[in-house]
Design a protein around this motif. Structure first.
Motif, PDB file in Angstrom:
ATOM      1  N   LEU A 292      37.474  40.541  32.299  1.00  0.00           N
ATOM      2  CA  LEU A 292      36.315  40.546  33.181  1.00  0.00           C
ATOM      3  C   LEU A 292      36.728  40.659  34.645  1.00  0.00           C
ATOM      4  CD1 LEU A 292      33.290  40.181  33.747  1.00  0.00           C
ATOM      5  CD2 LEU A 292      33.650  37.699  33.615  1.00  0.00           C
ATOM      6  N   VAL A 293      37.715  39.858  35.046  1.00  0.00           N
ATOM      7  CA  VAL A 293      38.154  39.873  36.441  1.00  0.00           C
ATOM      8  C   VAL A 293      38.785  41.220  36.788  1.00  0.00           C
ATOM      9  CG1 VAL A 293      39.587  38.732  38.163  1.00  0.00           C
ATOM     10  CG2 VAL A 293      38.509  37.380  36.381  1.00  0.00           C
ATOM     11  N   LEU A 294      39.604  41.753  35.898  1.00  0.00           N
ATOM     12  CA  LEU A 294      40.262  43.039  36.151  1.00  0.00           C
ATOM     13  C   LEU A 294      39.242  44.169  36.282  1.00  0.00           C
ATOM     14  CD1 LEU A 294      43.276  42.626  33.727  1.00  0.00           C
ATOM     15  CD2 LEU A 294      43.470  43.070  36.180  1.00  0.00           C
ATOM     16  N   ALA A 295      38.175  44.122  35.500  1.00  0.00           N
ATOM     17  CA  ALA A 295      37.143  45.151  35.607  1.00  0.00           C
ATOM     18  C   ALA A 295      36.497  45.138  36.990  1.00  0.00           C
ATOM     19  CB  ALA A 295      36.085  44.947  34.521  1.00  0.00           C
ATOM     20  N   VAL A 296      36.231  43.940  37.513  1.00  0.00           N
ATOM     21  CA  VAL A 296      35.649  43.827  38.845  1.00  0.00           C
ATOM     22  C   VAL A 296      36.627  44.346  39.901  1.00  0.00           C
ATOM     23  CG1 VAL A 296      34.763  42.214  40.578  1.00  0.00           C
ATOM     24  CG2 VAL A 296      34.154  41.915  38.164  1.00  0.00           C
ATOM     25  N   VAL A 297      37.909  43.995  39.772  1.00  0.00           N
ATOM     26  CA  VAL A 297      38.919  44.458  40.725  1.00  0.00           C
ATOM     27  C   VAL A 297      39.002  45.979  40.725  1.00  0.00           C
ATOM     28  CG1 VAL A 297      41.372  44.421  41.324  1.00  0.00           C
ATOM     29  CG2 VAL A 297      40.261  42.332  40.536  1.00  0.00           C
ATOM     30  N   SER A 298      38.926  46.580  39.537  1.00  0.00           N
ATOM     31  CA  SER A 298      39.003  48.037  39.435  1.00  0.00           C
ATOM     32  C   SER A 298      37.848  48.703  40.180  1.00  0.00           C
ATOM     33  CB  SER A 298      38.982  48.450  37.956  1.00  0.00           C
ATOM     34  OG  SER A 298      39.020  49.853  37.822  1.00  0.00           O
ATOM     35  N   ALA A 323      37.876  39.056  43.658  1.00  0.00           N
ATOM     36  CA  ALA A 323      38.356  38.984  42.279  1.00  0.00           C
ATOM     37  C   ALA A 323      39.862  39.095  42.115  1.00  0.00           C
ATOM     38  CB  ALA A 323      37.683  40.078  41.447  1.00  0.00           C
ATOM     39  N   PHE A 324      40.585  39.749  43.062  1.00  0.00           N
ATOM     40  CA  PHE A 324      41.978  40.090  42.734  1.00  0.00           C
ATOM     41  C   PHE A 324      42.866  38.863  42.578  1.00  0.00           C
ATOM     42  CE2 PHE A 324      42.798  39.499  47.176  1.00  0.00           C
ATOM     43  CZ  PHE A 324      44.168  39.415  47.360  1.00  0.00           C
ATOM     44  N   LEU A 325      42.667  37.820  43.390  1.00  0.00           N
ATOM     45  CA  LEU A 325      43.473  36.619  43.207  1.00  0.00           C
ATOM     46  C   LEU A 325      43.067  35.846  41.959  1.00  0.00           C
ATOM     47  CD1 LEU A 325      43.857  35.222  46.853  1.00  0.00           C
ATOM     48  CD2 LEU A 325      45.563  36.395  45.460  1.00  0.00           C
TER      49      LEU A 325
END
Length: 407
Positions: A292-298, A323-325
């Motif tokens: 979930l977090v990686l999708a937002v970062v992308s 989100a990246f941290l």
């Protein structure tokens, strides 16, 4: 480092309700890590003054990542030999020294060596700091433990904000070609402030000072192949965004005011959002949280490619920064929930090594692509794609064994 009061950690490693933790402790480490991230602010000036190609500029960040990889590999043994607290504080001192030495340096080889040393020291501090923070959450619920990790990591946002406030005015007054040296000096001075609390913060954690015999003998890495692979890809993509997004903003005519605002928004989003992510991540199992977090970062990494000037750039900073941290929190929380406490340190070190391996290749790969195929837009597009792929792979990570006793 942030977390509960020391007394709150003195409990047996058995499940059950835990008393509320005490007030959060300050975290010197993330300020130092942010000083490394803020190199993206200084690279355009270094590239112009020292006549580097994009690939050479990427190689400087890759050197830092190579040192980070080496540091991740030696940290378990170092922590076992001298203790978590000593490794944490000693690494903090080493990072400050390398930042101070970077300001007067000019030779490409010398700067590469300094960035390698800064990476080694940064990995030592990061891994021991995360290990100590994981110990703070021992005996607490999954949500509380994830929040503690999130608060610790979110301290990096403070360093980003301070960097964004300090460095662009220096570059504006002195000019990018001369200002990058003063910028490194400013980052070093900001980091010196962290030394005053590093030892005190480490002493607040009631974790074993030295790893017991056999504690760092290993961990079940095969169970975490999806996490290792997705974290490696995140390292590839995230560092490329950090390295070249400022170059894109400058190339599109945005001045130091917009660049500084971009960095401040990114840092403030980290401070405000990462602890909130901790609450959500504590309720998700397996790789769902990291995915979930990686999708937002992308999504945040792709936004500058849409154009739109300063508003879209600041929106990118908000989404990416928010989100990246939290990716660090999410991946660490997966390991913490699935493994006994004795294996947290080795697991965090291995995951950090995978991340650092991605960081080694990311800036050089995107730098070459930027040199050969249409400028920094191509590199940033690759960055967003790699992070999106990492999100998909993270979904394959299984949750903890229900039969395992927590902590």
């Amino acid at each position: 480092m942030r977390g509960g009061a020391a007394a709150a950690t003195r409990r047996p490693a058995t499940p059950g309700p835990a008393p509320a933790p005490g007030p959060a402790r300050p975290a010197p480490h993330p300020l130092l890590v942010a000083a490394g991230l803020a190199a993206g602010l200084l690279l355009p000036g270094m590239r112009a003054d020292l006549h580097w190609s994009f690939a050479q500029a990427g190689a400087i960040n890759a050197a830092n990542a190579f040192g980070y990889l080496a540091g991740a590999m030696v940290t378990p043994a170092m922590s076992a030999r001298i203790g978590r607290r000593a490794a944490f504080v000693g690494g903090t001192v080493a990072v400050v020294v390398t930042l101070l030495a970077t300001a007067p340096a000019s030779g490409f080889a010398a700067l590469m060596a300094l960035r390698v040393l800064a990476g080694v020291a940064g990995a030592l501090v990061f891994i021991t700091g995360m290990d100590l923070t994981a110990w703070l959450g021992r005996g607490h619920s999954s949500t509380r433990a994830a929040v503690l990790l999130g608060v610790y990591v979110a301290g990096g946002g403070l360093g980003i904000v301070l960097s964004g406030l300090a460095v662009p005015p220096i570059l504006g007054l002195a000019g990018p070609s001369a200002g990058w040296r003063l910028g490194w000096l400013a980052l070093a001075l900001l980091s010196v402030a962290a030394l005053a609390v590093a030892d005190w913060a480490a002493r607040q954690v009631d974790a074993p000072a030295v790893a017991r015999r056999g504690q760092s003998a290993g961990w079940p890495a095969r169970r975490f192949v999806p996490s290792l692979a997705s974290y490696l890809l995140f390292g590839l993509g995230y560092i490329s965004y950090i390295t070249f997004v400022v170059a894109l903003l400058v190339r599109e005519g945005m001045g130091s005011l917009v660049v500084g605002a971009f960095w401040v928004v990114l840092g403030l989003a980290s401070i405000l959002c990462v602890p909130l992510w901790g609450r959500a991540l504590g309720r998700l199992q397996g790789g769902a949280g990291p995915a979930l977090v990686l999708a937002v970062v992308s999504v945040g990494a792709a936004m500058p490619l849409l154009g739109g000037g300063a508003p879209v750039a600041l929106l990118s900073a908000l989404v990416f920064g928010g989100a990246f941290l939290a990716v660090v929190t999410a991946v660490t929380a997966v390991a913490r929930e699935a493994l006994p406490a004795a294996q947290w340190g080795p697991a965090i070190a291995a995951l950090t090594a995978a991340f650092a391996l991605g960081q080694c290749a990311g800036p050089v790969l995107t730098g070459l692509l930027s040199d050969l195929a249409g400028g920094v837009r191509s590199g940033l597009g690759l960055s967003a794609g790699l992070i999106g792929l990492a999100a998909l792979i993270a979904l394959a990570q299984h949750g903890p064994d229900p039969a395992r006793t927590p902590g």
